[in-house]
Enzyme design. Sequence first.
Site, PDB file in Angstrom:
ATOM      1  N   SER A   6     -49.101 -34.172 -42.534  1.00 47.21           N
ATOM      2  CA  SER A   6     -48.802 -34.702 -41.203  1.00 47.21           C
ATOM      3  C   SER A   6     -50.091 -35.211 -40.592  1.00 47.21           C
ATOM      4  O   SER A   6     -51.186 -34.734 -40.930  1.00 47.21           O
ATOM      5  CB  SER A   6     -48.209 -33.600 -40.319  1.00 47.21           C
ATOM      6  N   TYR A  36     -48.464 -25.137 -36.252  1.00 42.67           N
ATOM      7  CA  TYR A  36     -48.247 -26.309 -37.095  1.00 42.67           C
ATOM      8  C   TYR A  36     -49.557 -26.982 -37.485  1.00 42.67           C
ATOM      9  O   TYR A  36     -49.724 -27.464 -38.609  1.00 42.67           O
ATOM     10  CB  TYR A  36     -47.349 -27.304 -36.355  1.00 42.67           C
TER      11      TYR A  36
END
Length: 272
Positions: free
Chosen positions: A161, A175
């Site tokens: 990501s 995250y």
Amino acid sequence: MPTLHEMFDVRGKSVIVTGGASGIGRAYAEVMADNGARVCIFDIDAKGLEAVVTGMVARGGDVWGQALDVADRGRMAAAFDTVADRHGRIDVVFANAGIDAGPGFLSTEGQRLPEGAIDALDDHHWDQVIEVNLTSVYTTVKHAARHMKYSGGGRIIVTSSIAAQINEAIVGTPYMPAKAGVDHFVRQMAMELGAYGILINCISPGPFMTNIAGGRLKIPADRRAFEGQSLIGRIGDTEDIKGLALYLASPCSSYMTGSQIVIDGGAMLRFR
């Protein structure tokens, strides 16, 4: 010189996709199956997995599935062995499974969110995000390498990501370090596995409409915030990622390993 078709040829390749019953993982499975690969999907969502496999088979794909939790290391080892037994080898693995980390410490309007603060973070939630988003990548790569060494090489494509490279207040704190760890792990594995003909690279998406973000992106303010990050004014569609996935799985990328390839509509430029 090889033709363009030969450069992107994945016909007959044995492929595993983790978290492939929806979102980006489903797109990976579709593009591989549509181009002649033999695909096995791993996903914890047994019902969703069955529906996706049925749909891909109906349109001519050589696709099957195994319902499992990528955090279950014993089941993962056995599942890889099952694929190798059925296909004769494992050529391409997409380490894609991941979960949402919940709210960040700020809302999209810039207000503090008590539930996203570090002192309010539930320890179990932290452990779960790290387990699925980082540790399961280790497990996936471990067993991919075990089989690919035996067969003489292969491709591993990891879904990371842009959160690995930026700090984002509206995304749940666990995250960010999970994805940063993924990027560093991939670089480390590229150093180790290249000698065995195993190439490993990251796809680093920006905002995409998937099950992880799908519920949140139904909230108008949240959707506008993520759309505002893009230089082309929209959130990514899973169709947008298929070409990159095919490229990394095919002979066309035979001189690439250890890379983090950003696909974000230019969102990263907003953070520089």
